[in-house]
Write a protein that holds these residues in place. Structure first.
Motif, PDB file in Angstrom:
ATOM      1  N   GLY A   1       0.805  -1.215   0.000  1.00 30.97           N
ATOM      2  CA  GLY A   1       0.000   0.000   0.000  1.00 30.97           C
ATOM      3  C   GLY A   1       0.841   1.270   0.000  1.00 30.97           C
ATOM      4  O   GLY A   1       2.057   1.229  -0.240  1.00 30.97           O
ATOM      5  N   PRO A   2       0.210   2.413   0.297  1.00 29.43           N
ATOM      6  CA  PRO A   2       0.919   3.693   0.221  1.00 29.43           C
ATOM      7  C   PRO A   2       2.116   3.786   1.157  1.00 29.43           C
ATOM      8  O   PRO A   2       3.167   4.305   0.777  1.00 29.43           O
ATOM      9  N   THR A   3       1.988   3.280   2.376  1.00 29.84           N
ATOM     10  CA  THR A   3       3.127   3.336   3.295  1.00 29.84           C
ATOM     11  C   THR A   3       4.225   2.381   2.841  1.00 29.84           C
ATOM     12  O   THR A   3       5.413   2.695   2.956  1.00 29.84           O
ATOM     13  N   GLY A   4       3.836   1.225   2.303  1.00 29.28           N
ATOM     14  CA  GLY A   4       4.826   0.304   1.759  1.00 29.28           C
ATOM     15  C   GLY A   4       5.610   0.923   0.617  1.00 29.28           C
ATOM     16  O   GLY A   4       6.830   0.732   0.500  1.00 29.28           O
ATOM     17  N   ARG A   5       4.924   1.689  -0.231  1.00 29.90           N
ATOM     18  CA  ARG A   5       5.616   2.361  -1.337  1.00 29.90           C
ATOM     19  C   ARG A   5       6.540   3.456  -0.821  1.00 29.90           C
ATOM     20  O   ARG A   5       7.628   3.675  -1.349  1.00 29.90           O
ATOM     21  N   THR A   6       6.106   4.139   0.248  1.00 28.73           N
ATOM     22  CA  THR A   6       6.962   5.152   0.865  1.00 28.73           C
ATOM     23  C   THR A   6       8.223   4.524   1.434  1.00 28.73           C
ATOM     24  O   THR A   6       9.335   5.033   1.256  1.00 28.73           O
ATOM     25  N   VAL A   7       8.050   3.399   2.132  1.00 24.05           N
ATOM     26  CA  VAL A   7       9.201   2.692   2.699  1.00 24.05           C
ATOM     27  C   VAL A   7      10.166   2.288   1.584  1.00 24.05           C
ATOM     28  O   VAL A   7      11.386   2.458   1.710  1.00 24.05           O
TER      29      VAL A   7
ATOM     30  N   PHE B   1      20.893   2.747   8.732  1.00 23.62           N
ATOM     31  CA  PHE B   1      20.978   4.063   8.098  1.00 23.62           C
ATOM     32  C   PHE B   1      21.250   5.178   9.106  1.00 23.62           C
ATOM     33  O   PHE B   1      21.534   6.314   8.733  1.00 23.62           O
ATOM     34  N   GLY B   2      21.113   4.870  10.397  1.00 22.35           N
ATOM     35  CA  GLY B   2      21.311   5.885  11.424  1.00 22.35           C
ATOM     36  C   GLY B   2      20.181   6.884  11.501  1.00 22.35           C
ATOM     37  O   GLY B   2      20.397   8.079  11.742  1.00 22.35           O
ATOM     38  N   VAL B   3      18.948   6.398  11.296  1.00 19.64           N
ATOM     39  CA  VAL B   3      17.769   7.269  11.339  1.00 19.64           C
ATOM     40  C   VAL B   3      16.711   6.620  12.231  1.00 19.64           C
ATOM     41  O   VAL B   3      16.849   5.472  12.643  1.00 19.64           O
ATOM     42  N   SER B   4      15.637   7.348  12.510  1.00 16.87           N
ATOM     43  CA  SER B   4      14.522   6.772  13.266  1.00 16.87           C
ATOM     44  C   SER B   4      13.633   5.993  12.305  1.00 16.87           C
ATOM     45  O   SER B   4      13.665   6.224  11.087  1.00 16.87           O
ATOM     46  N   PRO B   5      12.822   5.068  12.812  1.00 14.08           N
ATOM     47  CA  PRO B   5      11.896   4.342  11.933  1.00 14.08           C
ATOM     48  C   PRO B   5      10.978   5.274  11.143  1.00 14.08           C
ATOM     49  O   PRO B   5      10.596   4.953  10.016  1.00 14.08           O
ATOM     50  N   SER B   6      10.640   6.432  11.711  1.00 11.09           N
ATOM     51  CA  SER B   6       9.750   7.361  10.996  1.00 11.09           C
ATOM     52  C   SER B   6      10.382   7.869   9.706  1.00 11.09           C
ATOM     53  O   SER B   6       9.677   8.221   8.767  1.00 11.09           O
ATOM     54  N   ALA B   7      11.716   7.895   9.638  1.00  6.77           N
ATOM     55  CA  ALA B   7      12.383   8.346   8.416  1.00  6.77           C
ATOM     56  C   ALA B   7      12.173   7.366   7.274  1.00  6.77           C
ATOM     57  O   ALA B   7      12.304   7.738   6.103  1.00  6.77           O
ATOM     58  N   LEU B   8      11.825   6.132   7.602  1.00  5.22           N
ATOM     59  CA  LEU B   8      11.497   5.145   6.578  1.00  5.22           C
ATOM     60  C   LEU B   8       9.998   5.096   6.310  1.00  5.22           C
ATOM     61  O   LEU B   8       9.568   4.886   5.181  1.00  5.22           O
ATOM     62  N   LEU B   9       9.199   5.322   7.343  1.00  2.08           N
ATOM     63  CA  LEU B   9       7.748   5.165   7.222  1.00  2.08           C
ATOM     64  C   LEU B   9       7.044   6.363   6.592  1.00  2.08           C
ATOM     65  O   LEU B   9       5.954   6.210   6.030  1.00  2.08           O
ATOM     66  N   LEU B  10       7.643   7.541   6.691  1.00  8.37           N
ATOM     67  CA  LEU B  10       6.961   8.758   6.248  1.00  8.37           C
ATOM     68  C   LEU B  10       7.612   9.364   5.006  1.00  8.37           C
ATOM     69  O   LEU B  10       8.835   9.299   4.850  1.00  8.37           O
ATOM     70  N   PRO B  11       6.806   9.987   4.140  1.00  8.31           N
ATOM     71  CA  PRO B  11       7.346  10.565   2.911  1.00  8.31           C
ATOM     72  C   PRO B  11       8.209  11.794   3.196  1.00  8.31           C
ATOM     73  O   PRO B  11       7.863  12.623   4.037  1.00  8.31           O
ATOM     74  N   LEU B  12       9.324  11.910   2.493  1.00 10.78           N
ATOM     75  CA  LEU B  12      10.151  13.106   2.558  1.00 10.78           C
ATOM     76  C   LEU B  12       9.646  14.062   1.480  1.00 10.78           C
ATOM     77  O   LEU B  12       9.734  13.769   0.288  1.00 10.78           O
ATOM     78  N   THR B  13       9.093  15.190   1.908  1.00 12.52           N
ATOM     79  CA  THR B  13       8.517  16.145   0.956  1.00 12.52           C
ATOM     80  C   THR B  13       9.310  17.443   0.972  1.00 12.52           C
ATOM     81  O   THR B  13      10.074  17.706   1.899  1.00 12.52           O
ATOM     82  N   ASN B  14       9.102  18.257  -0.048  1.00 15.16           N
ATOM     83  CA  ASN B  14       9.772  19.551  -0.123  1.00 15.16           C
ATOM     84  C   ASN B  14       9.045  20.624   0.678  1.00 15.16           C
ATOM     85  O   ASN B  14       9.639  21.626   1.063  1.00 15.16           O
TER      86      ASN B  14
ATOM     87  N   VAL C   1       0.109  13.892   1.632  1.00 19.41           N
ATOM     88  CA  VAL C   1       0.719  12.566   1.583  1.00 19.41           C
ATOM     89  C   VAL C   1      -0.319  11.553   2.029  1.00 19.41           C
ATOM     90  O   VAL C   1      -1.252  11.884   2.760  1.00 19.41           O
ATOM     91  N   GLU C   2      -0.146  10.309   1.580  1.00 15.68           N
ATOM     92  CA  GLU C   2      -1.108   9.265   1.923  1.00 15.68           C
ATOM     93  C   GLU C   2      -0.514   8.324   2.952  1.00 15.68           C
ATOM     94  O   GLU C   2       0.598   7.832   2.792  1.00 15.68           O
ATOM     95  N   ILE C   3      -1.269   8.080   4.013  1.00 15.85           N
ATOM     96  CA  ILE C   3      -0.868   7.183   5.082  1.00 15.85           C
ATOM     97  C   ILE C   3      -1.835   5.999   5.101  1.00 15.85           C
ATOM     98  O   ILE C   3      -3.054   6.194   5.123  1.00 15.85           O
ATOM     99  N   THR C   4      -1.311   4.799   5.107  1.00 16.87           N
ATOM    100  CA  THR C   4      -2.167   3.609   5.125  1.00 16.87           C
ATOM    101  C   THR C   4      -3.129   3.671   6.314  1.00 16.87           C
ATOM    102  O   THR C   4      -2.709   3.850   7.458  1.00 16.87           O
ATOM    103  N   GLY C   5      -4.411   3.565   6.026  1.00 18.45           N
ATOM    104  CA  GLY C   5      -5.427   3.588   7.075  1.00 18.45           C
ATOM    105  C   GLY C   5      -5.855   4.981   7.480  1.00 18.45           C
ATOM    106  O   GLY C   5      -6.867   5.139   8.165  1.00 18.45           O
ATOM    107  N   GLY C   6      -5.098   5.991   7.080  1.00 16.09           N
ATOM    108  CA  GLY C   6      -5.411   7.360   7.481  1.00 16.09           C
ATOM    109  C   GLY C   6      -5.774   8.283   6.342  1.00 16.09           C
ATOM    110  O   GLY C   6      -6.167   9.421   6.567  1.00 16.09           O
TER     111      GLY C   6
END
Length: 202
Positions: free
Chosen positions: A14-20, A76-89, A95-100
């Motif tokens: 889903g969308p979060t999987g694609r973000t990851v 990678f030396g980052v928090s899990p949120s750096a993988l789970l959430l989209p990096l935007t300008n 942004v789309e969040i699975t379930g939200g």
């Protein structure tokens, strides 16, 4: 949508999987790692993923398990949120969040770092905010966040060097993520009030 075949059951990414997937590729490249090198880092950490598996993750063809996500974040030396959430300008990009569903990037990140619920019902907002804080973080962490800055005050009433660096970094991130310009002195006063719990309606 990419799918992973597991036995007879197809798992949809889903969308979060694609973000990851996108974030794994981005962070790997930022770190200057090949898939083989990253695979080696993960193997030494006790969570082996073959290079071909990393390639499939980045293409969204392989589901990333929670243990793998944690291991990748450490690598990678980052928090899990750096993988789970989209990096935007911009902070106001949708942004789309699975379930939200769709939300502003800023709200997604505030949720991801445990600051605010992803969405609230205006009629129950105070209750939902209290429950988000109560159920989402241990009490000792809330106490730590509240007193960390004021506890960094020196005996002379000034900020320690560590506190100044922390506030300066938070100020930089705030301006970058919101696009707003706030002078450092005003930001520091607001942060100290927030850290001490002043001005809170509970």
């Amino acid at each position: 949508m990419a799918e992973q075949q597991r036995g007879r059951r197809a798992i949809e990414v889903g969308p979060t999987g694609r973000t990851v997937a996108a974030n794994i590729a981005r962070l790997r490249e930022r770190r200057g790692l090949t898939t083989r090198q990253l695979s080696g880092v993960l193997e030494r950490a006790g969570r082996p993923i073959p290079a071909s598996g990393i390639t499939r993750m980045e293409k969204g063809e392989r589901v990333v398990t929670t243990d793998e996500l944690a291991a990748l974040a450490v690598a990678f030396g980052v928090s899990p949120s750096a993988l789970l959430l989209p990096l935007t300008n911009r902070h106001d990009e949708r942004v789309e969040i699975t379930g939200g569903g769709e939300v502003d990037a800023l709200r997604a990140w505030e949720w991801g770092i445990g600051r605010l619920p992803l969405k609230t019902n205006p009629e129950k907002e105070r209750t939902e905010l209290a429950e988000f804080s109560l159920y989402g973080r241990p009490q000792w962490l809330q106490d730590h966040v509240r007193f960390v800055v004021t506890g960094s005050l020196s005996g002379e009433g000034g900020l320690t060097d560590d506190a100044r660096r922390a506030i300066s970094e938070a100020h930089r991130r705030f301006e970058q993520e919101t696009g707003e310009s706030v002078d450092l002195e005003t930001f520091t006063r607001a942060w100290l009030r927030a850290a001490s719990g002043e001005g809170s309606d509970g």
